[in-house]
Design a protein around this motif. Structure first.
Motif, PDB file in Angstrom:
ATOM      1  N   GLY A 127       0.834  -1.199   0.000  1.00 39.66           N
ATOM      2  CA  GLY A 127       0.000   0.000   0.000  1.00 39.66           C
ATOM      3  C   GLY A 127       0.859   1.236   0.000  1.00 39.66           C
ATOM      4  O   GLY A 127       0.882   2.016   0.947  1.00 39.66           O
ATOM      5  N   ILE A 144      -0.694  -0.253  -4.240  1.00 42.08           N
ATOM      6  CA  ILE A 144      -2.128  -0.534  -4.241  1.00 42.08           C
ATOM      7  C   ILE A 144      -2.805   0.261  -3.130  1.00 42.08           C
ATOM      8  O   ILE A 144      -2.149   0.736  -2.210  1.00 42.08           O
ATOM      9  N   GLY A 145      -4.108   0.368  -3.229  1.00 40.35           N
ATOM     10  CA  GLY A 145      -4.884   1.019  -2.180  1.00 40.35           C
ATOM     11  C   GLY A 145      -5.219   0.036  -1.072  1.00 40.35           C
ATOM     12  O   GLY A 145      -4.962  -1.176  -1.193  1.00 40.35           O
ATOM     13  N   THR A 146      -5.808   0.549  -0.010  1.00 40.08           N
ATOM     14  CA  THR A 146      -6.074  -0.287   1.163  1.00 40.08           C
ATOM     15  C   THR A 146      -7.112  -1.370   0.901  1.00 40.08           C
ATOM     16  O   THR A 146      -7.011  -2.475   1.437  1.00 40.08           O
ATOM     17  N   SER A 147      -8.103  -1.092   0.052  1.00 41.24           N
ATOM     18  CA  SER A 147      -9.078  -2.145  -0.301  1.00 41.24           C
ATOM     19  C   SER A 147      -8.368  -3.313  -0.972  1.00 41.24           C
ATOM     20  O   SER A 147      -8.717  -4.473  -0.750  1.00 41.24           O
ATOM     21  N   GLU A 148      -7.355  -2.982  -1.781  1.00 43.99           N
ATOM     22  CA  GLU A 148      -6.591  -4.040  -2.450  1.00 43.99           C
ATOM     23  C   GLU A 148      -5.672  -4.761  -1.468  1.00 43.99           C
ATOM     24  O   GLU A 148      -5.432  -5.962  -1.596  1.00 43.99           O
ATOM     25  N   GLU A 150      -6.426  -5.390   1.532  1.00 50.90           N
ATOM     26  CA  GLU A 150      -7.342  -6.343   2.174  1.00 50.90           C
ATOM     27  C   GLU A 150      -7.648  -7.510   1.225  1.00 50.90           C
ATOM     28  O   GLU A 150      -7.700  -8.669   1.652  1.00 50.90           O
ATOM     29  N   HIS A 151      -7.795  -7.187  -0.044  1.00 51.57           N
ATOM     30  CA  HIS A 151      -8.079  -8.217  -1.043  1.00 51.57           C
ATOM     31  C   HIS A 151      -6.928  -9.238  -1.111  1.00 51.57           C
ATOM     32  O   HIS A 151      -7.158 -10.450  -1.167  1.00 51.57           O
TER      33      HIS A 151
END
Lengths: 465, 201
Positions: A127, A144-148, A150-151
């Motif tokens: 991130g 990557i962003g935080t949603s990614e 987590e993904h």
């Protein structure tokens, strides 16, 4: 038709690819830090999901840490909460953490390669947009962003489009006082800060092959500054020599198998790129940004552009806004600009080679009066190595401050920041408005140019020092 | 996550190129461990005259009363460049902007926006220029963005098509969770993992 390096590594990581859907690719390694991970961990907790492969994520503390104290509360309550949250999350989910005071702690993109977590032919995410750094080893590596985040934690995969490919070829020989930083800034001057958007870049050519791994990391690190999430260099003997024997690098038969595979990781002769940019290293001079994005860059002796130099109205407006923010007056040259602060460090230029370059320029000289110059090693191991070589003494004698590892003034999340109107020669990667502190004026340069500026008190051509 | 079908709203013009994520949400606000609380700090250095954020900058266009209920932001090229911080789309969304129109977006920001149920719409530089001029000439003008038909209606009534990957469109229309989507393919992931060579495992 042959394949590019990017296509080879991408193809080796496809988990699912069907028409009309973005491909799903496997992620070999995730690096994590305190700022962009807490909401990902809490997302897992909220949905009752587990980490699929906790051993494939490694964490450290870097963005928020003090460079003067190892105390976890040194940068205020919120930072302390964030650092403690990372520690608690790593314990709960079984993620290895190099926390404050650990010798391996450091900027995530310095720590990863040092530990052998960064390997050719792998996919690496974090991130943080400067994850492009690890492409120096021939990995597909991107921010990557935080949603990614987590993904990846939940699935060890990501949906990623296939990017177009761009070849950036730099042949010729770089002047001995210049470095990879000058090369990437010169490239940014050609492509602009958005020229690489939508592309995965491969850097190649004789000037690139001649770079050390540290130099290659500096180069790939700033791929994102020209818009490209991914910047790669084909692995060669320099790469293999760097990786061999590092703590997380493969050993024994697995090492032999890896080296054999890595030798196939280069673009085929008949591979086609969607775009090609060519530069000659002989033509590159010491580069300095004058504006508020990394594409606003010139050689130290070149005239600073003015709005009249642009035919495009948006570009002319952008130039005027940048000149105004940076406090550049008509007729001024870079070498007329007095410096208040010098920052040496960051994931771009916080490695041992960078500190050696600064020490070489600084040896036996003094930082100019009224200049505050700080050197922040990229990791505990870089700090130790520099101290073993006696570089800290040279720097301290010359009037530089020798600090503890962290991201520091690159993004000024801790207490290292510029005041309004202060002008900084910085070895970091972004000269955005306010990046190093509200109203602060950042000029991006190489480590030796930063050292030269510290001593001269203004920008100076390092070739003449 | 709520889906987006069609939005009719005041559109706010932010006439700048290369608006970076440091500008959208400066670093001093990134120490939160939650996903909320970023909206009030969105565009902090432009929006407020002081560091503490107590004095509103009357010259910053998005501070004008006419834009306080705007949900569409129109801006120039390379929006969202720089840092990968997802705090940027979190902040924009909390400030009210769920749809952003620009000639180009930085790759990481583009993905982050979609992952938060926001719609980044790419239109040509010429079209954005036309829309920008209309919005600047008529503050408070409304626009329509229809995801179902992938069209944008400018203040002057002209309709423009835009492109969006079908997968993203589907996710936005239905408000789908992308982790849930991927977990349908757990078998494929396990199958892939079984074949990973020793040096990479």
């Amino acid at each position: 038709m042959g394949q590019t390096l990017y296509e080879k590594v991408f193809n080796a990581h496809v988990v699912r690819e069907v028409a009309g859907e973005t491909p799903l690719i496997y992620i070999d390694r995730q690096l994590a830090h305190e700022v962009t991970s807490p909401q990902a961990f809490s997302g897992l907790r909220a949905t009752g999901r587990k980490m699929r492969q906790p051993s494939k994520t490694i964490a450290t503390m870097d963005h928020n840490v003090s460079t003067r104290s190892l105390a976890i509360d040194a940068c205020g309550d919120q930072s302390e909460t964030q650092l403690r949250t990372l520690r608690a999350n790593c314990e709960e989910f079984g993620v290895e953490l190099f926390g404050l005071g650990h010798i391996n702690q450091g900027i995530v993109h310095v720590m990863g390669p040092e530990q052998g977590l960064t390997l050719p032919g792998t996919t690496i995410v974090c991130g943080d947009s400067h994850t492009a750094t690890h492409g120096a080893f021939g990995a597909i590596s991107f921010g990557i962003g935080t949603s990614e985040v987590e993904h990846v934690m939940a699935t060890q995969t990501l949906k990623q489009p296939r990017f177009k490919t761009m070849k950036v070829q730099v042949n010729g020989k770089l002047h001995e006082s210049l470095s990879a930083k000058d090369v990437i800034l010169a490239i940014a001057g050609v492509t602009t800060s958005s020229g690489g958007t939508g592309y995965a870049i491969e850097f190649c050519g004789t000037a690139i092959e001649a770079l050390s791994m540290e130099g290659r990391m500096t180069l790939c690190n700033m791929s994102i500054e020209i818009g490209a999430k991914v910047g790669m260099i084909a692995p060669d003997q320099t790469t293999i020599d760097y990786v061999e024997g590092r703590p997380f690098a493969p050993k024994g038969d697995a090492w032999d198998e890896a080296v054999e595979y890595w030798s196939t990781l280069k673009s085929d002769d008949d591979a086609e790129f969607d775009a090609v940019v060519e530069l000659n290293a002989d033509d590159i001079s010491p580069m300095v940004t004058w504006g508020t994005n990394p594409g606003q860059v010139i050689g130290v002796n070149d005239p600073i552009p003015s709005p009249a130099d642009f035919t495009d109205a948006v570009a002319a407006d952008s130039c005027a806004k940048a000149r105004s923010y940076m406090g550049i007056k008509d007729g001024q040259k870079l070498t007329d600009l007095a410096i208040d602060v010098v920052f040496i460090g960051s994931c771009t230029n916080g490695r041992i080679e960078d500190i050696r370059a600064v020490a070489e320029v600084a040896q036996g000289k003094k930082v100019a009066e009224n200049v505050e110059a700080i050197v922040v090693p990229g990791s505990g191991l870089v700090k130790k190595q520099a101290e073993d070589e006696g570089l800290d003494k040279i720097l301290i004698d010359a009037g530089f401050e020798w600090r503890l590892p962290g991201c520091s003034m690159c993004l000024a999340m801790n207490d290292d920041k510029l005041g309004a109107g202060q002008r900084c020669a910085s070895t970091s990667n972004r000269n955005f408005e306010g990046r190093q502190g509200r109203g602060g004026r950042t000029h991006l340069v190489s480590p030796s140019m930063a050292a030269a500026a510290a001593i001269a008190g203004r920008f100076a051509d390092v070739r003449e020092i | 996550m709520a889906g987006i079908q069609k939005m009719i709203s005041v559109a706010a013009p932010l006439d700048r190129s290369n608006v970076d994520t440091d500008q959208i949400i400066p670093k001093q606000f990134l120490t939160k461990v939650e996903r909320v609380g970023f909206g009030e700090h969105c565009f902090h250095d432009w929006r407020y005259l002081d560091e503490a954020g107590t004095q509103v900058n009357p010259d910053f266009i998005l501070n004008q009363p006419v834009y306080q209920d705007a949900h569409i932001l129109v801006t120039r090229e390379n929006f969202g460049c720089g840092s990968s911080r997802e705090h940027a789309p979190w902040a924009l969304k909390e400030m009210g902007y769920t749809i952003i129109l620009a000639p180009s977006f930085a790759d990481i920001f583009y993905g982050n926006a979609l992952n938060n149920g926001m719609l980044p719409v790419k239109l040509s530089e010429q079209v954005i220029d036309v829309i920008m001029k209309q919005l600047l000439a008529e503050p408070g003008a409304q626009m329509t963005v229809d995801l179902e038909s992938k069209t944008v209606i400018a203040p002057d009534g002209t309709c423009y098509d835009f492109d969006l990957n079908d997968f993203h469109r589907e996710c936005l229309l239905k408000g789908l969770d992308s982790i849930g989507w991927t977990l349908q393919f757990e078998d494929a992931i396990s199958e892939y993992e079984a074949k990973i060579p020793a040096w990479r495992s």
